[in-house]
Design a protein around this motif. Structure first.
Motif, short mmCIF file in Angstrom:
data_model
loop_
_atom_site.label_atom_id
_atom_site.label_comp_id
_atom_site.label_asym_id
_atom_site.label_seq_id
_atom_site.Cartn_x
_atom_site.Cartn_y
_atom_site.Cartn_z
N VAL A 143 0.81 -1.21 0.00
CA VAL A 143 0.00 0.00 0.00
C VAL A 143 0.85 1.27 0.00
O VAL A 143 0.41 2.32 -0.49
CB VAL A 143 -0.99 -0.02 1.19
N ASP A 144 2.07 1.20 0.50
CA ASP A 144 2.92 2.39 0.60
C ASP A 144 3.88 2.55 -0.58
O ASP A 144 4.69 3.47 -0.58
CB ASP A 144 3.73 2.36 1.90
N ARG A 145 3.81 1.68 -1.57
CA ARG A 145 4.73 1.77 -2.70
C ARG A 145 4.13 2.70 -3.76
O ARG A 145 3.54 2.28 -4.75
CB ARG A 145 4.98 0.38 -3.29
N THR A 146 4.31 4.01 -3.53
CA THR A 146 3.58 4.99 -4.34
C THR A 146 4.45 6.12 -4.88
O THR A 146 3.92 7.11 -5.39
CB THR A 146 2.44 5.60 -3.52
N ASN A 147 5.77 6.01 -4.78
CA ASN A 147 6.61 7.10 -5.26
C ASN A 147 6.47 7.34 -6.76
O ASN A 147 6.53 8.46 -7.24
CB ASN A 147 8.08 6.83 -4.92
N LEU A 148 6.29 6.25 -7.49
CA LEU A 148 6.05 6.35 -8.93
C LEU A 148 5.27 5.13 -9.37
O LEU A 148 5.23 4.10 -8.68
CB LEU A 148 7.36 6.46 -9.71
N LEU A 149 4.60 5.24 -10.51
CA LEU A 149 3.89 4.10 -11.09
C LEU A 149 4.91 3.17 -11.73
O LEU A 149 5.67 3.58 -12.61
CB LEU A 149 2.88 4.59 -12.14
N LEU A 150 4.95 1.92 -11.28
CA LEU A 150 5.95 0.97 -11.78
C LEU A 150 5.72 0.66 -13.25
O LEU A 150 4.60 0.74 -13.77
CB LEU A 150 5.89 -0.31 -10.96
N SER A 151 6.79 0.26 -13.91
CA SER A 151 6.75 0.07 -15.36
C SER A 151 5.75 -1.00 -15.79
O SER A 151 5.18 -0.91 -16.88
CB SER A 151 8.15 -0.29 -15.88
N THR A 152 5.51 -2.01 -14.95
CA THR A 152 4.57 -3.09 -15.28
C THR A 152 3.20 -2.89 -14.66
O THR A 152 2.32 -3.73 -14.82
CB THR A 152 5.12 -4.44 -14.82
N GLY A 153 3.02 -1.78 -13.91
CA GLY A 153 1.76 -1.57 -13.21
C GLY A 153 1.63 -2.40 -11.95
O GLY A 153 0.53 -2.56 -11.42
N GLY A 154 2.75 -2.90 -11.43
CA GLY A 154 2.72 -3.76 -10.26
C GLY A 154 2.30 -3.07 -8.97
O GLY A 154 2.10 -3.75 -7.96
N ASN A 155 2.17 -1.75 -9.00
CA ASN A 155 1.64 -1.03 -7.83
C ASN A 155 0.45 -0.15 -8.23
O ASN A 155 0.20 0.89 -7.61
CB ASN A 155 2.73 -0.17 -7.19
N LEU A 156 -0.29 -0.55 -9.25
CA LEU A 156 -1.38 0.27 -9.77
C LEU A 156 -2.43 0.57 -8.70
O LEU A 156 -2.92 1.70 -8.58
CB LEU A 156 -2.03 -0.41 -10.98
N ALA A 157 -2.81 -0.44 -7.91
CA ALA A 157 -3.83 -0.23 -6.87
C ALA A 157 -3.35 0.77 -5.83
O ALA A 157 -4.09 1.70 -5.46
CB ALA A 157 -4.18 -1.57 -6.21
N SER A 158 -2.12 0.61 -5.35
CA SER A 158 -1.61 1.53 -4.32
C SER A 158 -1.41 2.93 -4.88
O SER A 158 -1.66 3.93 -4.19
CB SER A 158 -0.31 0.99 -3.73
N PHE A 159 -1.00 3.03 -6.15
CA PHE A 159 -0.80 4.34 -6.77
C PHE A 159 -2.14 5.06 -6.91
O PHE A 159 -2.25 6.26 -6.60
CB PHE A 159 -0.13 4.15 -8.13
#
Length: 391
Positions: free
Chosen positions: A195-211
């Protein structure tokens, strides 16, 4: 207005990637390519456009100190070098950046080494400041398996070397690749995310929900714009249901609902095309202060409905007014939204011994002027008037 005490990212001067020089990378034997604000790569299968995008993948691993991991995932160094190490023993690259009053370069040479890996044979950075005759140049230590930039940047003592390393690491990290191709059941984009991995949108969208969860809390207007745009591409979608998991508050899933208030869907209930469209729309409509300086997007049309492709094209055009964009595509529908001057055609040429190499040439609008009176650029691509079609 934000609902969090998180400090806003410091606004940094934009650095456009003005030119890249590559030798010995996959199908690219020798390339010197000037880049514009908007760059649309087209070409037949095997022409090399994906290899050019692949260079940016290599860089994303390099700047995080993970070159060895990248090399092993790609089948080791001999699979990356142009026709292998016997014909091409080194991979060379130069990246030239242009700012408002300065220019800078990052250059490196990777040499093939036993058993089948890379070692840095050269690594150098340079700054050219307007009004000064000579650039500042810093030659980094060589012989290691990872970039010296990460080690220099992490040193405790303040030094010119540490400052230079941090500047270039930041500059290279602001070149962001987006490739939302993996939407399989086990893809990170469909799984629980930190949930806290939000500094940038990862290249594969692996943190899309948290972003998206962060955007809803801290950038509500941008979040609502993203949701409204997703509805244009995914008509059955109403909104996300984003919240940390009840039994594990450090995790979040991409949950959502349609117009019925009685049922909540999970991330595995999105179609592949819908999920890719959502990730692309989020990347292209994120707040300006979060946008990378350079967005590299690989085949954004993959799995999308034709109407969604047109929507994505319009978003690419809009974001290119703020940031530099590089897109690889095979879609005539997407291409129809752009101008000839935006387009770079990848081709595969062969020498007399049958060895092939990729070449890249920007379209000349004057050569297509009469054609464009009757056809759009996508139709000309279909007809192979632009080049980039099957040979």
């Amino acid at each position: 207005m934000t609902t969090s005490s998180r400090p806003r990212p410091e606004k940094k001067p934009l650095e456009r990637l003005s030119r890249i020089r590559v030798r010995g990378f996959r199908s690219i034997r020798d390339l010197d390519l000037p880049l514009a604000q908007l760059n649309i790569l087209i070409g037949a299968n095997g022409s090399g456009k994906s290899n050019l995008i692949g260079l940016f993948h290599l860089l994303s691993y390099l700047v995080t100190g993970s070159l060895r991991l990248y090399t092993s995932r790609q089948g080791d160094a001999s699979s990356i070098l142009h026709y292998g190490p016997k014909r091409t023993p080194t991979l060379e690259a130069e990246l030239h950046f242009q700012g408002e009053a300065n220019r800078s370069e990052y250059a490196f040479t990777l040499a093939h080494a036993a058993p089948d890996r890379f070692l840095f044979a050269r690594e150098q950075v340079a700054f050219h400041t307007e009004g000064k005759d000579k650039p500042f140049t810093k030659v980094l230590d060589t012989g290691g398996a990872e970039t010296e930039l990460t080690q220099l940047a992490a040193t405790a003592a303040a030094s010119t070397g540490r400052k230079v390393a941090r500047v270039f690491l930041e500059r290279l990290k602001r070149v962001q690749v987006y490739h939302f191709h993996d939407t399989s059941p086990t893809a990170p984009i469909r799984l629980s995310q930190d949930v806290d991995r939000t500094n940038l949108l990862l290249s594969t969208g692996g943190n899309l929900a948290s972003f998206l969860f962060m955007l809803r809390q801290e950038h509500a207007a941008h979040y609502q714009r993203i949701v409204a745009t997703i509805r244009l591409a995914v008509p059955y979608f109403e909104d996300f249901e984003l919240a940390p998991q009840r039994h594990n508050a450090s995790k979040i899933q991409l949950r959502w609902r349609d117009r019925s208030p009685d049922y909540e869907f999970g991330p595995h209930q999105f179609s592949d095309g819908s999920l890719r469209a959502i990730a692309l729309i989020t990347a292209l409509l994120q707040p300006e202060e979060l946008l990378p300086d350079v967005l590299v997007i690989d085949e954004p049309e993959l799995g999308l409905h034709p109407s969604a492709i047109s929507l994505i094209a319009s978003l690419i055009l809009a974001v290119s007014q703020k940031r530099q964009v590089i897109v690889a595509t095979q879609s005539p529908k997407l291409l129809a939204s752009f101008s000839p001057a935006d387009v770079i055609v990848a081709s595969r040429d062969e020498d007399g011994t049958g060895h092939g190499e990729s070449t890249f040439q920007r379209l000349r609008p004057d050569h297509l002027k009469s054609w464009l009176e009757q056809y759009d650029l996508g139709q000309l691509f279909d007809m192979n008037v632009t080049g980039g079609g099957p040979q």
